[in-house]
Design a protein around this motif. Sequence first.
Motif, PDB file in Angstrom:
ATOM      1  N   SER A 158       3.122   4.587  11.208  1.00 20.90           N
ATOM      2  CA  SER A 158       3.981   5.356  12.106  1.00 20.90           C
ATOM      3  C   SER A 158       3.147   6.155  13.101  1.00 20.90           C
ATOM      4  CB  SER A 158       4.886   6.288  11.304  1.00 20.90           C
ATOM      5  OG  SER A 158       4.120   7.211  10.550  1.00 20.90           O
ATOM      6  N   ALA A 159       3.809   6.613  14.153  1.00 19.61           N
ATOM      7  CA  ALA A 159       3.124   7.358  15.206  1.00 19.61           C
ATOM      8  C   ALA A 159       3.202   8.865  14.944  1.00 19.61           C
ATOM      9  CB  ALA A 159       3.757   7.038  16.562  1.00 19.61           C
ATOM     10  N   GLY A 185      -3.609   1.620   5.034  1.00 17.49           N
ATOM     11  CA  GLY A 185      -2.365   1.525   5.790  1.00 17.49           C
ATOM     12  C   GLY A 185      -2.313   2.423   7.001  1.00 17.49           C
ATOM     13  N   TYR A 186      -3.028   3.560   6.972  1.00 13.53           N
ATOM     14  CA  TYR A 186      -3.030   4.469   8.116  1.00 13.53           C
ATOM     15  C   TYR A 186      -4.036   4.058   9.188  1.00 13.53           C
ATOM     16  CZ  TYR A 186       0.079   7.759   5.781  1.00 13.53           C
ATOM     17  OH  TYR A 186       1.164   8.345   5.187  1.00 13.53           O
ATOM     18  N   ALA A 231       0.823  -1.213   0.000  1.00 13.01           N
ATOM     19  CA  ALA A 231       0.000   0.000   0.000  1.00 13.01           C
ATOM     20  C   ALA A 231       0.854   1.260   0.000  1.00 13.01           C
ATOM     21  CB  ALA A 231      -0.936   0.003   1.215  1.00 13.01           C
ATOM     22  N   THR A 232       1.973   1.253   0.723  1.00 15.43           N
ATOM     23  CA  THR A 232       2.826   2.441   0.797  1.00 15.43           C
ATOM     24  C   THR A 232       3.452   2.757  -0.548  1.00 15.43           C
ATOM     25  OG1 THR A 232       3.318   2.029   3.130  1.00 15.43           O
ATOM     26  CG2 THR A 232       4.820   3.479   1.937  1.00 15.43           C
ATOM     27  N   LEU A 281       6.623   9.610   3.149  1.00 19.48           N
ATOM     28  CA  LEU A 281       7.886   8.950   3.478  1.00 19.48           C
ATOM     29  C   LEU A 281       8.317   9.212   4.911  1.00 19.48           C
ATOM     30  CD1 LEU A 281       9.885   9.566   0.175  1.00 19.48           C
ATOM     31  CD2 LEU A 281       8.987   7.386   1.015  1.00 19.48           C
ATOM     32  N   VAL A 282       8.145  10.459   5.394  1.00 16.28           N
ATOM     33  CA  VAL A 282       8.567  10.766   6.767  1.00 16.28           C
ATOM     34  C   VAL A 282       7.538  10.340   7.795  1.00 16.28           C
ATOM     35  CG1 VAL A 282       9.994  12.701   5.987  1.00 16.28           C
ATOM     36  CG2 VAL A 282       7.645  13.137   6.736  1.00 16.28           C
ATOM     37  N   ALA A 283       6.291  10.168   7.360  1.00 18.65           N
ATOM     38  CA  ALA A 283       5.234   9.702   8.264  1.00 18.65           C
ATOM     39  C   ALA A 283       4.432   8.625   7.535  1.00 18.65           C
ATOM     40  CB  ALA A 283       4.339  10.861   8.684  1.00 18.65           C
TER      41      ALA A 283
END
Length: 457
Positions: free
Chosen positions: A402-403, A273-274, A56-57, A396-398
Amino acid sequence: MTSETGDAPPRSSNSQTRKAAASGWVGSALEYYDWFVYAQAAALIFPTVFFPAGNATVALVSSLGTYAVGYVARPIGALVFGHWGDRHGRKHVLVLAMLLMGFSTFAVALLPTYHQVGVWAPVLLVLLRFVQGFAVSGELSGASAMIAEHAPFGKRGFYVSFSLHGTQAGQVIAAAVFLPLSAVLSDEAFNSWGWRIPFLLSAVVVFAGYLIRRKVEETRTFLERTEEPSRPPVAEVLRNSGADVLRAICMTMVNVIGVVVSVFGAAYATQSGYGIGMDKSIYLWIPVVANLVALPFIPWFGALSDRFGRRPMMITGALGSGLLSIAYLWAVSQGAVLLTIVLAIFTWGVFYQISNATFAAFFQELFPARTRVTGFAIAQNVGLTLTAFLPSLFTLVAPPGSANVWLVVGGLCLGITVLAAGAAWTARETHRVPLDQLGEPDAQPLPRAEFERLRAG
């Protein structure tokens, strides 16, 4: 040229001014309909249509990357259209840009999917997005130059804001076309063929736009120009107005607000994905509602910039929307649908529009007539190109899983809007400078009392 002070005759009749504003509005609305149809599909549809399944990313980053490719083409188009607009006139730029945009958008509707032709599907998608970016680069610089040079003194901000009013209306129309399709069709039908319908409708868009644009009259400012540039407009604008180009690039990056709300925000809220799981239809409604709210504000903010100046409006809009973007992304992270919609409206539909309604007049006023379209086009399109890569950067950074995604992305967004506000603060104020003197090193603003007298009548 006749100076625009004292008892000098107006640059254009009221009918010419209204006609220029109307043609700018309609043309911008039609062309940006095409542009934002793609933006909607890149976030909501293309990851599963034009890219391989399984990650998914990767699919999301790749799809948002094709969105950014259109912005890579914009600086190239800015050089071509800017040169043409400053050497051959504003009118022809607008017609050519419209035809190219319509062709490329219609062609997207005919593309095969990844499952049908493999890697050729994203390759063809990237090529057509490149043509879109090339075409749209000449739209706003040409349209706003046309309006600014027809507008009465003291009311440039109000009239030029209608070109931005048109771009927001184009977003409304683009999202509104998707809404009934997503409501009537099943998810399978919508993902299979329903998404193609808005792209096919661009054939109607380009025909209507062409009929309007071909009747627009050239401005007196261009026709009365007595001095031909001794070097290409791009060389002259970089040599004589390089600092203003840099300022305008930084100010353009306030467009990160639209990216955060409508592109990254849509992916963050809807992509599996989120793990937030908002319905995709919400992100078809948010651009409609936010931009409907924006429509009455834009000419009002443009008029306020005529009264109070361009700089304070740019700074207020940038900082206000940047702060609100953090709250908006937090609401998304909580899955709070109503709060998300409300904050999207205030972030994108109100505070961002303070800057959005002002920047076109401000940028036109930073450059002299002989390089006006080029200076605007280069600055705006380089700034938008930098901004366009932010959705992929944010992902990419989040990345999914990720949190504190809301805090990371919101903090980056605020930092960018602070940069835009700082650039506006360092620029000279232009709203009281006569049209003939704009962008010249010795230009002097009229005293406020004389400015108010001319603006009133």
